[in-house]
Design an enzyme around this catalytic site. Structure first.
Site, mmCIF file in Angstrom:
data_model
loop_
_atom_site.group_PDB
_atom_site.id
_atom_site.type_symbol
_atom_site.label_atom_id
_atom_site.label_comp_id
_atom_site.label_asym_id
_atom_site.label_seq_id
_atom_site.Cartn_x
_atom_site.Cartn_y
_atom_site.Cartn_z
ATOM 1 N N HIS A 195 1.869 -4.804 2.040
ATOM 2 C CA HIS A 195 2.369 -4.243 3.304
ATOM 3 C C HIS A 195 1.529 -4.744 4.480
ATOM 4 O O HIS A 195 2.052 -5.114 5.527
ATOM 5 C CB HIS A 195 2.304 -2.706 3.254
ATOM 6 C CG HIS A 195 3.195 -2.084 2.228
ATOM 7 N ND1 HIS A 195 2.770 -1.113 1.353
ATOM 8 C CD2 HIS A 195 4.507 -2.297 1.924
ATOM 9 C CE1 HIS A 195 3.772 -0.743 0.578
ATOM 10 N NE2 HIS A 195 4.834 -1.445 0.891
ATOM 11 N N SER A 216 3.929 -0.450 -4.732
ATOM 12 C CA SER A 216 3.355 0.899 -4.654
ATOM 13 C C SER A 216 3.503 1.608 -5.992
ATOM 14 O O SER A 216 2.617 2.362 -6.410
ATOM 15 C CB SER A 216 4.056 1.705 -3.551
ATOM 16 O OG SER A 216 3.848 1.100 -2.301
HETATM 17 P P1 ADP Z 1 10.721 1.496 0.455
HETATM 18 O O1 ADP Z 1 10.475 2.830 -0.187
HETATM 19 O O2 ADP Z 1 11.543 1.569 1.701
HETATM 20 O O3 ADP Z 1 11.120 0.372 -0.467
HETATM 21 P P2 ADP Z 1 8.040 0.488 0.394
HETATM 22 O O4 ADP Z 1 6.898 1.310 0.908
HETATM 23 O O5 ADP Z 1 8.091 0.285 -1.083
HETATM 24 O O6 ADP Z 1 9.307 1.131 1.009
HETATM 25 O O7 ADP Z 1 8.046 -0.957 1.077
HETATM 26 C C1 ADP Z 1 8.247 -1.149 2.451
HETATM 27 C C2 ADP Z 1 8.528 -2.612 2.731
HETATM 28 O O8 ADP Z 1 7.448 -3.408 2.273
HETATM 29 C C3 ADP Z 1 9.755 -3.176 2.022
HETATM 30 O O9 ADP Z 1 10.387 -4.100 2.885
HETATM 31 C C4 ADP Z 1 9.199 -3.905 0.841
HETATM 32 O O10 ADP Z 1 10.030 -4.966 0.410
HETATM 33 C C5 ADP Z 1 7.915 -4.439 1.416
HETATM 34 N N1 ADP Z 1 6.893 -4.694 0.406
HETATM 35 C C6 ADP Z 1 6.515 -3.896 -0.613
HETATM 36 N N2 ADP Z 1 5.538 -4.470 -1.356
HETATM 37 C C7 ADP Z 1 5.304 -5.686 -0.793
HETATM 38 C C8 ADP Z 1 4.437 -6.781 -1.111
HETATM 39 N N3 ADP Z 1 3.644 -6.765 -2.171
HETATM 40 N N4 ADP Z 1 4.469 -7.844 -0.298
HETATM 41 C C9 ADP Z 1 5.303 -7.871 0.778
HETATM 42 N N5 ADP Z 1 6.167 -6.902 1.114
HETATM 43 C C10 ADP Z 1 6.170 -5.815 0.345
#
Ligand code: ADP
Length: 160
Positions: free
Chosen positions: A19, A130
């Protein structure tokens, strides 16, 4: 021209290095990025909202054009309320793409003109999610390698 404001929405349970990478890379394109932690009072989080806000503030303490807020309800409506013209999201793989493609169309229908900007994940961070971090934390493993802050240090500093 008005300031370019983007919302980076997600659950961030917890906020990871993946993130952080999206936000830091995105911060070159926007005047301001608001990290929006979407939550639902009916749904229990693993890492408390207040703790995660402090972790994110700590991470971007050196970056004045990044802030963090929480919101309930539709992401697009939160974006409109904040005067944001963009949603920022990360793309790890084709599963992310399928979802992001649909949700971006819907968000644009809810708020006309709201554009979704997708950044391809940096390859060395693409495996971080996550869900996996939560799972290994639950079993007592140290997760610092996946996070841009130290959970224990933030807990101690902010008294969580
Ligand atoms: P959601 O519950 O909306 O999927 P997340 O907290 O899991 O939210 O993720 C928020 C954003 O971050 C999403 O666009 C997801 O694709 C992106 N994301 C999650 N993990 C990574 C990562 N390792 N690298 C880049 N982007 C990520």
């Amino acid at each position: 021209m008005s300031a370019r404001i983007a919302i980076f929405p997600g659950s961030f349970d917890p906020f990871t290095r993946g993130h952080e990478d999206i936000v830091r890379r995105g911060s070159h394109f926007f005047d301001h990025i608001i990290i929006g932690i979407g939550h639902n009072s009916q749904k229990q989080r693993f890492f408390p909202l207040e703790l995660m806000m402090d972790c994110i503030r700590e991470t971007f303490a050196d970056t004045p054009n990044v802030s963090v807020e929480t919101f309930q309800g539709l992401t697009a409506l939160f974006a409109r309320q904040k005067g944001a013209q963009f949603l920022l999201r990360g793309l790890r793989n084709t599963t992310d793409f399928e979802y992001e493609n649909s949700i971006a169309q819907v968000n644009k229908q809810v708020v006309a003109g709201l554009e979704t900007v997708l950044l391809i994940t940096s390859p060395h961070l693409a495996y971080i999610s996550s869900t996996i971090v939560r799972d290994i934390y639950r079993y007592g493993q140290n997760v610092d390698a996946y996070l841009p802050y130290s959970l224990e240090a933030v807990k101690a500093k902010y008294g969580h």
